[in-house]
Design an enzyme around this catalytic site. Structure first.
Site, PDB file in Angstrom:
ATOM      1  N   GLY A 157     -39.378  -0.379  36.479  1.00 25.82           N
ATOM      2  CA  GLY A 157     -39.704   1.021  36.949  1.00 25.82           C
ATOM      3  C   GLY A 157     -41.140   0.936  36.306  1.00 25.82           C
TER       4      GLY A 157
ATOM      5  N   TYR B  98     -41.756  -9.393  37.239  1.00 23.22           N
ATOM      6  CA  TYR B  98     -40.869  -8.267  36.952  1.00 23.22           C
ATOM      7  C   TYR B  98     -39.436  -8.235  36.746  1.00 23.22           C
ATOM      8  CZ  TYR B  98     -39.310  -3.256  38.054  1.00 23.22           C
ATOM      9  OH  TYR B  98     -38.426  -2.372  38.251  1.00 23.22           O
TER      10      TYR B  98
END
Length: 513
Positions: A58, A51
C-alpha cells in the site's frame, strides 16, 4: 466433476459445487502453467523492485524489504489483515469464495506456488470452509480483509467451518492430514489481492436471484389465472412489438405456465364477439397493473439478471491480482485489476431489480387480500369467522415491512466511496458490501413471495377452482398443500412461512428461465 483451469467457470458450475456436491478437480496442464508462472517470477524478481515481494504494501510500498524478511512480510500481511467483524459468511458463500479464488489462481498470472491451488481444491472437496467475516474489505485492493481470513486458514491458522461447527484450523488439518500452505514468494498478497469474495457472493446471488425470478413469474401467472385475467397482455402478438428479450421471455413463460388453464379468458370471447348493451361494465375491461404488466415489470429484472451474470462470469474467469505476472511475455505489470467496480455496480443493478420484484409481489399480495380491489375474495382471505378470525392479516404486515426494508436497502453501494489507507485507496468499490446487501434483499424477497404463495393457495381453496387450474398450477397447489393445510384458524404461522420459503427455493431451482 467440475474441472478448473481449462475452461471458463459458469454460474451452473458454482451451482453444482455448492448445492449438488460436485467435486472439484484441477486441470493438470493448467497447473503446470501456474508452476511456470511461479518459477518465472522467482527468477525475475531477483534483482528488480516488485511490489509486495521486496517492497512494503500500500502506501508503504516506498520501503524496501530486506531479503531475509520477505517471507515474514507475507505472514505479517495475512495476519494483520485478518481483522474482520460481524457475522461469518454462510457456508455456501465461503465455498463460493474459495472456488472463485481457486479459479483466479488457475489463470496463471498471480506468481504464487501451485500448492496454493491444490490446497484450495483439497479444502473444497473435503468441505472444509474458511471462516470469513462479512465486514472487512472496501473492495479496492480487492477483498483484502475477507481474503486475508481465507489465506489465514490456508496457512493453518484461525478457525474453519467443518462438519457443521467452527473448529481450530490446526486441529482439522492435523486430523485430515493436510499440510498448511508454505510461503515461497508472494503467497500472502497473491491470495489476498482480488475480487474473489465479492465475486463468490455474487455468484450465489445470481443462483438465488434466478430461483426468485422464476418463482415470481410463476406466482404472477397464478394470480392472473385466479382473477380470470384476459390473456392478451402476455400474448406473443402484444409482446413481440416491444423489443426487449426479457419481456419476450417472461410473456412466453406465462403462456407456457397457463397454456391449459380453464380460468384465463380470451378477450374476443367476452368483449369483441358479442353485442355490448351495458352502460357500465360490471367486469373490469383491463386488469390492475400488478397483474397486467408482468412482462414489462419482470422483463427488465430478467434482462438485468442476464447482464449481471455475464459480468460475474467474466470476473470469476479473470486474473484480478496486482501485480499481474506474465511469464509468456516475461514481464510484470502493476495496475488495478483488483478493483471491484464491475462487481459492485453489477450487484447494485441486481439488488435494485430484486427490490422491484419484491414490490410487485407485495402489490399482488395486497390485491389478493383487499376485497374492495379484487371483488372476488374475502378480506385478508379469511376463511374463518369475519371479525373473529384474521386470515392472512398478520402475514401481510411482515411482507409489507420486509418490502419497505428492501426499498431502503436499494441505495447503491457503488457510489458510496470513502478514501482510506492513507488516501492511497482514494476511491473504492465497496463491492463486497454491495454483494452482501444484495444477498439480504434476495433473502428478504423470498419471505415476501412465501406469503404471496400462501395467499394464492388460500384463494384457490376459497374459489374451489382446483379442477380448472392449469396443470402447472395444480402441481404447485398439491405440493404446497402437502406442506401446509388451508388457513382456517388463527395460530402462529412463522414455521409455515419458513417451510414455504424453502419450498420456493426448491421450486425456483426447477424453473428454466
Amino acid at each position: 466433476m467440475i474441472t478448473v483451469g481449462n475452461k471458463r467457470l459458469a454460474v451452473a458450475d458454482f451451482e453444482k459445487v455448492l448445492y449438488q456436491q460436485a467435486p472439484v478437480q484441477i486441470d493438470a496442464a493448467s497447473l503446470a502453467k501456474v508452476n511456470a508462472n511461479f518459477e518465472f517470477l522467482t527468477r525475475y524478481a531477483q534483482d528488480k523492485v516488485i511490489y509486495g515481494i521486496n517492497t512494503g504494501l500500500g502506501p508503504m510500498a516506498q520501503y524496501k524489504i530486506d531479503e531475509r524478511d520477505q517471507h515474514q512480510l507475507q505472514y505479517n500481511l495475512v495476519r494483520s489483515h485478518s481483522a474482520g467483524a460481524g457475522a461469518l459468511f454462510a457456508e455456501d458463500l465461503s465455498r463460493a469464495t474459495m472456488l472463485a479464488r481457486l479459479n483466479s489462481v488457475m489463470q496463471a498470472a498471480s506468481g504464487i506456488h501451485p500448492s496454493a491451488a491444490t490446497l484450495l481444491q483439497t479444502l473444497l472437496n473435503k468441505k472444509i470452509s474458511a471462516c470469513i467475516f462479512e465486514r472487512g474489505g472496501v473492495g479496492a485492493s480487492g477483498d483484502l480483509v475477507q481474503l486475508a481470513h481465507l489465506a489465514l486458514n490456508l496457512l493453518g491458522e484461525g478457525e474453519v467451518l467443518f462438519e457443521g461447527k467452527i473448529q481450530s484450523t490446526k486441529d482439522v488439518f492435523q486430523h485430515q492430514q493436510i499440510e498448511p500452505l508454505q510461503v515461497y514468494l508472494r503467497e500472502g498478497l497473491g491470495l489476498m489481492n482480488g475480487t474473489s469474495a465479492m465475486t463468490g457472493v455474487g455468484m450465489v446471488n445470481i443462483i438465488h436471484a434466478r430461483y426468485l425470478l422464476g418463482c415470481s413469474i410463476v406466482l404472477s401467472s397464478i394470480a392472473n389465472e385466479l382473477m380470470k385475467s384476459f390473456d392478451d397482455h402476455f400474448s406473443f402478438e402484444l409482446n413481440h412489438v416491444k423489443l426487449h428479450p426479457g419481456q419476450t421471455r417472461v410473456a412466453e413463460m406465462m403462456r407456457e405456465l397457463l397454456g391449459d388453464s380453464k380460468l384465463v379468458r380470451k378477450r374476443p370471447d367476452h368483449l369483441y364477439h358479442r353485442k355490448i348493451t351495458e352502460a357500465v361494465f360490471t367486469d373490469k375491461v383491463q386488469e390492475y397493473y400488478s397483474l397486467r404488466c408482468i412482462p414489462q415489470i419482470l422483463g427488465p429484472v430478467y434482462d438485468t439478471l442476464m447482464e449481471v451474470q455475464t459480468v460475474l462470469e467474466n470476473e470469476v474467469n479473470s486474473a484480478n491480482d496486482n501485480p499481474v505476472i506474465d511469464h509468456e511475455r516475461e514481464n510484470v505489470y502493476h495496475g488495478g485489476n483488483f478493483h471491484g467496480d464491475y462487481v459492485s455496480l453489477a450487484m447494485d443493478k441486481l439488488k435494485i431489480a430484486t427490490v422491484k420484484l419484491s414490490m410487485l409481489s407485495e402489490r399482488q399480495l395486497n390485491y389478493l387480500l383487499n376485497d374492495k380491489l379484487n371483488q372476488k375474495l374475502p378480506s385478508f382471505l379469511n376463511m374463518g369467522v369475519l371479525g373473529l378470525n384474521f386470515g392472512l392479516q398478520g402475514m401481510q404486515f411482515m411482507a409489507t415491512s420486509t418490502t419497505a426494508e428492501n426499498q431502503t436497502l436499494a441505495f447503491p453501494m457503488y457510489v458510496h466511496s470513502i478514501s482510506n489507507n492513507n488516501d492511497n485507496q482514494d476511491i473504492v468499490s465497496m463491492g463486497c458490501n454491495a454483494a452482501l446487501i444484495t444477498k439480504k434483499v434476495i433473502d428478504n424477497s423470498f419471505d415476501v413471495l412465501a406469503v404471496q404463495l400462501l395467499a394464492l393457495m388460500q384463494a384457490i381453496d376459497y374459489l374451489k377452482c382446483q379442477t380448472r387450474l392449469s396443470s402447472f398450477t395444480t402441481k404447485v397447489y398439491e405440493e404446497v398443500r402437502a406442506i401446509t393445510p388451508p388457513i382456517l384458524e388463527d395460530k402462529p404461522r412463522y414455521n409455515e412461512i419458513k417451510e414455504i420459503r424453502n419450498y420456493l427455493v426448491r421450486l425456483g431451482a426447477t424453473i428454466k428461465l
